[in-house]
Design an enzyme around this catalytic site. Structure first.
Site, short mmCIF file in Angstrom:
data_model
loop_
_atom_site.label_atom_id
_atom_site.label_comp_id
_atom_site.label_asym_id
_atom_site.label_seq_id
_atom_site.Cartn_x
_atom_site.Cartn_y
_atom_site.Cartn_z
CB CYS A 1 51.48 72.27 -107.84
SG CYS A 1 50.76 72.36 -109.49
CB CYS B 1 52.01 75.71 -111.86
SG CYS B 1 51.23 76.14 -110.30
CB CYS C 1 50.07 71.85 -112.90
SG CYS C 1 49.21 73.40 -112.56
CE LYS D 1 44.16 74.01 -109.10
NZ LYS D 1 45.60 73.97 -108.87
NE ARG E 1 46.42 80.27 -112.89
CZ ARG E 1 45.61 79.76 -113.79
NH1 ARG E 1 45.48 80.37 -114.97
NH2 ARG E 1 44.96 78.65 -113.55
NE ARG F 1 47.34 76.48 -113.73
CZ ARG F 1 48.58 76.88 -114.01
NH1 ARG F 1 49.24 76.32 -115.01
NH2 ARG F 1 49.15 77.84 -113.32
CE LYS G 1 42.74 76.38 -106.13
NZ LYS G 1 44.09 76.06 -106.46
CB SER H 1 43.70 84.50 -105.44
OG SER H 1 43.51 83.92 -106.71
CE1 TYR I 1 45.96 83.23 -100.62
CE2 TYR I 1 43.77 82.99 -101.56
CZ TYR I 1 45.11 82.67 -101.55
OH TYR I 1 45.59 81.77 -102.46
#
Ligand code: PBG
Length: 329
Positions: free
Chosen positions: A119, A121, A129, A198, A208, A220, A251, A277, A316
């Site tokens: 990507c 971004c 992006c 996405k 971010r 976005r 996602k 996240s 994560y």
């Protein structure tokens, strides 16, 4: 005799519960996201993501060794470059942070499966992006000129030794453009994991901060999907498969379990889900306050993502889940 049916019979003994379990988690189904930055000896905590760090390449090599030893299936790399510009040139530079990280990882841990996120971004100073038009009033991120850069970025990661590339920019035609560029340079064997469905999600907030990739202006929604849409996800997946995607991703995961289910029912290829996240940070924040049992909730969430139909999960929680699963055995 009443009740005639007693499903509780099999629930009363641990063996019965274990035997009847329909969905399981295993470390090999998890992909650990890693944020790699410049410097050495660095392990900078990400404020909004307890337990997640921006690491320099030497620390990344150590962490990924630990992930591999814990049985984690693969890692996915996100780069934080030393400098950003309007075209995100550090994203496709041969000596950029991600190609150097891939080379170091493949040297130290040749058996570790390394996926590279593709990507712009993280590399653009405006945080979008893709490329912006010269006249900022024209607004929209440019699609076709961005494809060329995503293709270049993918080739740079392939040359560095990545095992798979994962385009996440949500530009139309990105899978096809990357496939053609890889094939033209002898990387026809290299698979593409497409971030096919996405969504433009508030759940990316903490990422971010971790990747320092928030858009400086606007949002976005002009390229990522509307959270209200599910049928459109099937369209995105179909297009990416037609363009040659080897795997498709949904996602975020938790608020999109219905989308994961629908995609999994139709997809002829493996389906990944990204437990993003914000989903992670919510669990950590509530657990820190003692409001929920963090381990129990994380396991329940990841199990539900599997139950919905995901073959693999980017999360994560990966390493702590591997620890929890080992403890239960
Ligand atoms: C874009 C990208 C994003 C995430 C993964 N790849 C952020 C975005 O679209 O703003 C988010 C992942 C997360 O929130 O954990 N390169």
């Amino acid at each position: 005799m009443f009740p005639t049916h007693r499903p509780r019979r099999l629930r009363s003994h641990p063996w019965g519960r274990e035997m009847a379990r329909e969905t399981r988690l295993h470390p090999s189904m998890l992909i650990e996201p890693c944020f790699v930055r410049e410097g050495s000896g660095r392990r900078d905590p990400v404020g909004a993501m307890p337990g997640v760090f921006q690491v320099s390449i030497d620390s990344l090599v150590k962490d990924c060794g630990a992930a591999r030893d814990a049985g984690i299936g693969a890692v996915i790399l996100f780069g934080i470059p030393g400098a950003k510009d309007a075209v995100g040139s550090q994203g496709y530079a041969e000596d950029g942070i991600v190609p150097r990280a891939i080379r170091a990882l493949k040297k130290e841990h040749p058996a570790l499966y390394v996926i590279a996120d593709v990507c712009l971004c993280e590399y653009t100073d405006h945080g979008h992006c893709g490329l912006l038009p010269k006249d900022p009033r024209a607004g929209a991120v440019l699609n076709d000129p961005t494809l060329e850069l995503l293709a270049k970025e993918s080739v740079a990661y392939a040359q560095a030794g990545a095992d798979m590339v994962a385009p996440s920019a949500m530009m139309d035609g990105q899978v096809g453009a990357i496939r053609r560029a890889l094939d033209a340079r002898g990387f026809e064997h290299l698979p593409i994991l497409s971030y096919a469905a996405k969504y433009a999600s508030g759940f990316y907030g903490p990422f971010r901060e971790a990747a320092q990739s928030a858009p400086q202006q606007g949002d976005r929604r002009g390229y990522q999907m509307d959270p209200a849409n599910a049928r459109e996800a099937l369209h995105e997946v179909a297009l990416d498969l037609e363009e040659g995607a080897d795997m498709v991703m949904v996602k975020p995961a938790l608020s999109y379990l219905d989308v994961i289910r629908r995609v999994a029912e139709r997809s002829p290829v493996p389906v990944a889900a990204y437990n993003v996240s914000g989903e992670y940070s919510m669990v950590k924040a509530a657990a820190e306050r003692g409001w929920i049992d963090g381990e129990r909730i994380a396991m329940e969430i990841l199990t539900s993502i599997r139950r919905a139909g995901a073959d693999v999960i980017l999360t994560y929680h990966a390493r702590e889940v591997a620890r929890w699963l080992a403890k239960d055995r």
